[in-house]
Design a protein around this motif. Structure first.
Motif, short mmCIF file in Angstrom:
data_model
loop_
_atom_site.label_atom_id
_atom_site.label_comp_id
_atom_site.label_asym_id
_atom_site.label_seq_id
_atom_site.Cartn_x
_atom_site.Cartn_y
_atom_site.Cartn_z
N PRO A 169 -3.24 14.01 -4.79
CA PRO A 169 -3.96 13.87 -3.62
C PRO A 169 -4.05 12.48 -2.68
CG PRO A 169 -5.90 13.54 -4.76
CD PRO A 169 -4.54 13.67 -5.58
N HIS A 170 -3.91 12.59 -1.39
CA HIS A 170 -4.21 11.37 -0.32
C HIS A 170 -4.81 11.75 0.91
CE1 HIS A 170 -0.97 8.78 -2.39
NE2 HIS A 170 -0.32 9.70 -2.47
N ASP A 171 -5.69 11.00 1.36
CA ASP A 171 -6.19 11.37 2.70
C ASP A 171 -6.36 10.15 3.39
OD1 ASP A 171 -9.11 10.18 2.61
OD2 ASP A 171 -8.80 11.33 0.61
N ASN A 172 -6.51 10.10 4.81
CA ASN A 172 -6.63 9.10 5.87
C ASN A 172 -5.69 7.72 5.35
OD1 ASN A 172 -8.50 10.36 7.63
ND2 ASN A 172 -10.09 10.35 6.00
N MET A 173 -4.53 8.04 5.05
CA MET A 173 -3.40 6.92 5.16
C MET A 173 -2.21 7.30 5.77
SD MET A 173 -3.85 3.81 3.87
CE MET A 173 -5.15 3.98 2.74
N GLU A 174 -1.49 6.42 6.33
CA GLU A 174 -0.14 6.56 6.70
C GLU A 174 0.84 6.17 5.74
OE1 GLU A 174 0.57 8.17 9.87
OE2 GLU A 174 -1.74 8.74 9.60
N TYR A 203 -1.80 17.12 -0.47
CA TYR A 203 -1.14 17.06 -1.90
C TYR A 203 0.32 16.96 -1.98
CZ TYR A 203 -5.67 17.95 -4.30
OH TYR A 203 -7.11 17.84 -4.76
N HIS A 204 0.94 16.14 -2.72
CA HIS A 204 2.33 15.97 -2.86
C HIS A 204 2.70 15.72 -4.08
CE1 HIS A 204 3.65 11.94 -2.00
NE2 HIS A 204 2.23 11.72 -2.21
N SER A 205 4.09 15.76 -4.29
CA SER A 205 4.82 15.36 -5.40
C SER A 205 5.96 14.55 -5.29
CB SER A 205 5.21 16.34 -6.60
OG SER A 205 6.13 17.22 -6.12
N GLU A 206 6.44 13.60 -5.78
CA GLU A 206 7.64 12.74 -5.53
C GLU A 206 8.50 12.68 -6.81
OE1 GLU A 206 6.70 9.64 -2.89
OE2 GLU A 206 4.60 9.29 -4.11
N PHE A 207 9.52 12.95 -7.06
CA PHE A 207 10.28 12.74 -8.27
C PHE A 207 11.73 12.08 -7.88
CE2 PHE A 207 7.26 15.46 -10.04
CZ PHE A 207 7.15 15.40 -11.36
N VAL A 251 14.83 16.75 -0.13
CA VAL A 251 15.14 15.20 -0.50
C VAL A 251 15.25 14.20 0.67
CG1 VAL A 251 16.31 16.62 -2.49
CG2 VAL A 251 17.44 15.60 -0.55
N ILE A 252 14.95 12.89 0.10
CA ILE A 252 15.28 11.75 1.08
C ILE A 252 16.37 10.88 0.31
CG2 ILE A 252 14.10 10.12 2.24
CD1 ILE A 252 11.93 12.52 0.66
N THR A 253 17.32 10.58 0.91
CA THR A 253 18.30 9.63 0.39
C THR A 253 18.43 8.32 1.35
OG1 THR A 253 19.76 10.72 2.10
CG2 THR A 253 19.91 11.82 -0.09
N VAL A 254 19.19 7.21 0.71
CA VAL A 254 19.41 6.06 1.25
C VAL A 254 19.86 6.22 2.62
CG1 VAL A 254 20.64 3.86 1.23
CG2 VAL A 254 19.81 4.82 -0.91
N GLY A 255 19.19 5.33 3.53
CA GLY A 255 19.42 5.69 5.15
C GLY A 255 18.47 6.41 5.56
N GLU A 256 17.46 7.12 4.92
CA GLU A 256 16.61 8.20 5.39
C GLU A 256 14.98 7.31 5.14
OE1 GLU A 256 17.28 12.54 5.56
OE2 GLU A 256 17.70 11.72 3.59
N VAL A 257 14.18 7.75 6.34
CA VAL A 257 12.94 7.27 6.05
C VAL A 257 11.89 8.66 6.09
CG1 VAL A 257 11.17 5.71 7.04
CG2 VAL A 257 13.47 4.78 6.96
N GLN A 258 10.91 8.31 5.35
CA GLN A 258 9.99 9.49 5.38
C GLN A 258 8.69 9.00 5.72
OE1 GLN A 258 7.63 10.38 1.66
NE2 GLN A 258 8.74 12.30 1.67
N VAL A 259 7.93 9.73 6.44
CA VAL A 259 6.54 9.47 6.73
C VAL A 259 5.64 10.63 6.58
CG1 VAL A 259 7.23 7.85 8.74
CG2 VAL A 259 6.86 10.15 9.36
N MET A 260 4.44 10.38 6.13
CA MET A 260 3.42 11.27 5.85
C MET A 260 2.11 10.85 6.37
SD MET A 260 2.79 13.38 2.32
CE MET A 260 2.04 11.80 1.33
N SER A 261 1.49 11.53 7.41
CA SER A 261 0.17 11.33 7.56
C SER A 261 -0.71 12.24 6.68
CB SER A 261 -0.05 11.58 9.24
OG SER A 261 0.70 10.87 10.01
N ALA A 262 -1.66 11.47 6.02
CA ALA A 262 -2.31 12.09 4.97
C ALA A 262 -3.38 12.95 5.56
CB ALA A 262 -2.81 11.19 3.88
N GLY A 263 -4.09 12.10 6.65
CA GLY A 263 -5.26 12.72 7.50
C GLY A 263 -6.41 13.42 6.72
#
Length: 251
Positions: free
Chosen positions: A72-77, A114-118, A98-110
């Motif tokens: 989990p995350h909350d209240n974080m960009e 819950y997320h996973s990253e592999f 999926v996120i590759t080189v040249g891409e950027v991902q943003v997530m507002s946890a608010g």
């Protein structure tokens, strides 16, 4: 051994916070090796908790097929920038990809996510920067976005990657903070400048690779420099350099 230091200056002059690469915190879990610019998990240094709204700057190596299960995350960009390999993301709001080189991902946890990253690949390491910012509003609705950027668009200039939610006149991703992220690749022998976009913001300069001179400091690969009380930052290269700039409120 070079050390990190914070240099204090009189009001209305530049303030510097220098974090040299070999002074970062470290963690080695075998499948995960990380360098930590700011205090995180088992690494704590009271002088290195955050730079303004910039709370986390982790430089991660993740072995093939390994990663972080649902957590989990909350209240974080949260901003993720892969530098080699492929990130696999999944969250409890149905976002998966999926996120590759040249891409950027943003997530507002608010209010909470819950997320996973592999590491999506089993035969290749994944390297990435994971960056957390304190938000400018708490308990917002969680959101996720990612975008592919043309790497040619940052050759000998800064390419804007992330900007505030109320400043969407560009092609950047947006977040709940008055922050601007840019990256640039500069050839040897270049002189260039960065203009602060929001008065009062500070700038954290991170050298992805190469060498650069700025504000009287010589920075090399993975060195970081926080600057306050500035309107413009001037740079000069002798060799080539790749830079990640994070302009953030100083809170």
């Amino acid at each position: 051994m070079r050390n990190h230091q914070r240099k204090e200056y009189p009001m209305n002059t530049v303030k510097k916070t220098l974090h040299l690469a070999n002074t970062r915190g470290k963690a080695d879990h075998g499948w995960l090796k990380t360098n930590l610019t700011f205090s995180f998990a088992g690494y704590y240094d009271p002088s290195r908790v955050h730079f303004g709204a910039l709370r986390v700057l982790n430089d991660d190596y993740i072995a093939g097929g390994k990663g972080f299960g649902m957590h989990p995350h909350d209240n974080m960009e949260i901003i993720t920038i892969p530098t080699s390999g492929v990130v696999a993301h999944r969250d409890n709001f149905g976002n998966e990809g999926v996120i590759t080189v040249g891409e950027v991902q943003v997530m507002s946890a608010g209010t909470g996510v819950y997320h996973s990253e592999f590491n999506h690949l089993r035969d290749q390491a994944l390297t990435l920067f994971q960056i957390w910012l304190f938000p400018n509003a708490e308990n917002v609705k969680p959101r996720y976005d990612q975008k592919s950027f043309d790497l040619a668009g940052r050759q000998n200039r800064f390419q804007l990657l992330v900007s505030p939610s109320d400043d969407q006149s560009d092609d950047a991703l947006w977040i709940h903070q008055y922050a601007y992220f840019s990256m640039g690749n500069f050839d040897p022998g270049q002189e260039f400048s960065y203009q602060i976009k929001r008065p009062g913001n500070g700038l954290y300069v991170f050298v992805v690779k190469g060498e650069v001179e700025t504000t009287g400091e010589k920075l090399a690969t993975r060195d970081g420099l926080g600057l306050e009380n500035i309107d413009q930052v001037d740079f000069k290269t002798t060799d080539g350099v790749e830079l990640l700039l994070m302009e953030v409120p100083m809170l």
